[in-house]
Scaffold this active site. Structure first.
Site, PDB file in Angstrom:
ATOM      1  N   ASP A  13      12.098  63.285  13.871  1.00 16.83           N
ATOM      2  CA  ASP A  13      12.063  64.745  13.662  1.00 16.83           C
ATOM      3  C   ASP A  13      12.404  65.143  12.236  1.00 16.83           C
ATOM      4  O   ASP A  13      12.926  66.236  11.997  1.00 16.83           O
ATOM      5  CB  ASP A  13      13.013  65.468  14.645  1.00 16.83           C
ATOM      6  CG  ASP A  13      12.757  65.074  16.074  1.00 16.83           C
ATOM      7  OD1 ASP A  13      11.591  64.947  16.440  1.00 16.83           O
ATOM      8  OD2 ASP A  13      13.741  64.873  16.815  1.00 16.83           O
ATOM      9  N   LYS A  16       7.974  64.651   9.529  1.00 15.88           N
ATOM     10  CA  LYS A  16       6.885  63.753   9.096  1.00 15.88           C
ATOM     11  C   LYS A  16       5.507  64.358   9.342  1.00 15.88           C
ATOM     12  O   LYS A  16       4.593  64.137   8.564  1.00 15.88           O
ATOM     13  CB  LYS A  16       6.958  62.412   9.831  1.00 15.88           C
ATOM     14  CG  LYS A  16       8.168  61.583   9.503  1.00 15.88           C
ATOM     15  CD  LYS A  16       8.133  60.249  10.215  1.00 15.88           C
ATOM     16  CE  LYS A  16       8.209  60.345  11.724  1.00 15.88           C
ATOM     17  NZ  LYS A  16       9.426  60.948  12.274  1.00 15.88           N
ATOM     18  N   GLY A  40       6.523  63.967  18.805  1.00 20.38           N
ATOM     19  CA  GLY A  40       5.969  65.319  18.726  1.00 20.38           C
ATOM     20  C   GLY A  40       5.890  65.687  17.262  1.00 20.38           C
ATOM     21  O   GLY A  40       6.893  66.014  16.648  1.00 20.38           O
ATOM     22  N   HIS A  41       4.717  65.551  16.689  1.00 20.74           N
ATOM     23  CA  HIS A  41       4.560  65.799  15.248  1.00 20.74           C
ATOM     24  C   HIS A  41       3.993  67.197  15.048  1.00 20.74           C
ATOM     25  O   HIS A  41       2.915  67.520  15.534  1.00 20.74           O
ATOM     26  CB  HIS A  41       3.665  64.724  14.629  1.00 20.74           C
ATOM     27  CG  HIS A  41       4.305  63.366  14.653  1.00 20.74           C
ATOM     28  ND1 HIS A  41       3.661  62.217  14.300  1.00 20.74           N
ATOM     29  CD2 HIS A  41       5.563  62.987  15.002  1.00 20.74           C
ATOM     30  CE1 HIS A  41       4.499  61.191  14.428  1.00 20.74           C
ATOM     31  NE2 HIS A  41       5.653  61.644  14.863  1.00 20.74           N
ATOM     32  N   GLN A 224       9.031  58.502  15.300  1.00 18.87           N
ATOM     33  CA  GLN A 224      10.498  58.386  15.381  1.00 18.87           C
ATOM     34  C   GLN A 224      11.060  58.061  13.988  1.00 18.87           C
ATOM     35  O   GLN A 224      10.436  58.429  13.004  1.00 18.87           O
ATOM     36  CB  GLN A 224      10.919  57.339  16.428  1.00 18.87           C
ATOM     37  CG  GLN A 224      10.604  57.738  17.875  1.00 18.87           C
ATOM     38  CD  GLN A 224       9.186  57.463  18.297  1.00 18.87           C
ATOM     39  OE1 GLN A 224       8.639  56.404  18.045  1.00 18.87           O
ATOM     40  NE2 GLN A 224       8.549  58.404  18.965  1.00 18.87           N
TER      41      GLN A 224
END
Ligand code: IMP
Length: 431
Positions: A13, A16, A40-41, A224
């Site tokens: 988080d 990225k 979750g990007h 991650q």
């Protein structure tokens, strides 16, 4: 033949998604190498939020996107994601999106096992995203997981799904959490998925090598972060893939010789979702926690996959140094500098006390023993938002905002080339 690797330098988080999207503008291919739908990007474009879970963040730049062989892919999530993006007018054809034939497949029983194992851990639960990631990687290591190429033979795939689902059901019974997922129902469903996904399955390691040899730029996107790495992270509170830069080539099936640059992304403070030690966590000061979480604002610190509020804490330089070393970072990107604006003082952990010693350089086992490390802070002067100038025609960091960034790069020994100061793609300052 540049291959640029972008890796998270903290607990995931770090922002990225936005950074990969930005660098993807100058890349030809964006390839994700690890994890699955636990990620979750987030990318903000013209005040609209886009979140990818399995698809690489290069999607919105119209680049070819590769889901690498190191990933674990939930077919249902993949199909939902591409159909959601298709509705928004994004090209999700199999010309643009490729799944590595070597990627592993997540079954519903992997998710049931994830839940069951968490329950069985009791107070020692990891706080996983319940996406079946750990059990899917465990099956891969045991050599019994299913790979994407098997979907090219749907009826054989059906019987392999049936067999593995039955084995999982037995394990769930043994754990004392029987599951009512009918193996035949799952097998039928996965046979259908195989038909839908077959067109996306490609020989991606060959494709990537060909592109690199043709002089094209490949951006390798990590999911991650370093501190969640299965080997070097805060074990056992980690994800089950390798998140560090060295694993990019394994996860993509290309030689390490192709890597030309490694970029680490870190927030100007720290966040963590799930359980596990976080020595610089801020506890009790609700006003400050709310501020750092940007509650109710774009960029709010909530898990993009689970919606859980993220734990927040001060920046930790020793762990950032560890991430710089393990990943051999060439450059650092700092995100969310704007969020710290308005604070009188900003605390930064410069070293730790551990077994009577003061440590700024952490040994390899520090992450696994992090709960016993006591942070030693310095107060750095805060800044106001006027010290961050980010207009379309002019960008500059001034005063203490600039000083913060300079002190971080000195301490970590890696140049900060980019500072993100807002959610939008354009809210960045190049240095
Ligand atoms: P898993 O990957 O779902 O098994 O979760 C293992 C640990 O990694 C938990 O603490 C999760 O909260 C954390 N985690 C997994 N994916 C992400 C992510 O994308 N961002 C931040 N934390 C994550």
């Amino acid at each position: 033949m540049p291959m640029i690797v972008i890796v998270g330098a903290q607990w995931g988080d770090e922002g990225k998604g936005k950074i990969v999207d930005l660098y993807a503008a100058n890349a030809d291919v964006v390839a994700r190498w690890n994890g699955g739908a636990n990620a979750g990007h987030t990318v903000w474009l013209n005040d609209k939020k886009y979140v990818t879970h399995l698809l690489p963040s290069g999607l919105l730049q119209g680049k070819v996107c590769v889901l690498g062989g190191g990933m674990v892919i939930d077919p249902e999530k993949f199909l939902k994601e591409i159909s959601d993006f298709a509705v928004q007018g994004v090209d999700v054809s199999s010309d643009r999106i490729m799944i590595s034939a070597s990627a592993h497949i997540v079954l519903p029983t992997h998710k049931a096992l994830d839940e069951a194992l968490e329950k069985a851990r009791g107070k020692g639960a990891i706080g996983t995203t319940k996406q079946g990631i750990g059990p899917a990687y465990a099956d891969k290591k045991k050599g019994r997981g299913l790979q994407a190429w098997q979907m090219l033979f749907p009826s054989e795939f059906r019987s392999q799904v049936l067999q593995l689902s039955r084995a999982h059901n037995l394990e769930l019974n043994r754990l004392g959490f029987p599951c009512n997922l009918d193996a035949h129902y799952t097998a039928d469903k996965y046979q259908k998925y195989a038909n839908q996904l077959a067109g996306y399955v490609q020989d991606t390691s060959r494709y990537l090598r060909q592109r690199l040899e043709a002089g094209k730029t490949v951006l390798a996107e990590g999911a991650q972060g370093t501190l969640l790495d299965v080997n070097y992270g805060t074990r056992p509170y980690v994800t089950h893939s390798s998140t560090i830069a060295g694993s990019a080539t394994i996860g993509l099936g290309v030689s390490p010789k192709f890597i030309t640059k490694i970029i680490g992304v870190a927030k100007c403070f720290q966040t963590r979702v799930g359980e596990g030690p976080m020595p610089t966590e801020i506890l009790g000061d609700e006003k400050l926690i709310k501020h750092l979480r940007s509650e109710g604002l774009p960029g709010e610190e909530k898990g993009a996959t689970t919606g859980r509020p993220r734990r927040v804490g001060w920046l930790c330089l020793p762990s950032l140094c560890l991430a710089a070393r393990i990943n051999d970072l060439d450059e650092l990107v700092l995100t969310k500098l704007d969020v710290l604006s308005g604070l009188e003082n900003v605390k930064v952990c410069e070293s730790y006390k551990y077994q009577g010693q003061e440590l700024a350089n952490l040994p390899d086992d520090a992450m696994a023993n992090l709960k016993d490390y006591t942070p030693h802070y310095q107060d750095w002067l805060g800044w106001n938002e006027k010290e961050i100038v980010c207009r379309p025609d002019y960008q500059e960091l001034r005063g203490q905002a600039l000083s913060y960034v300079q002190k971080v790069e000195r301490a970590v020994g890696v140049p900060v080339k980019l500072v993100s100061v807002g959610t939008d793609r354009n809210q960045v300052i190049f240095r």
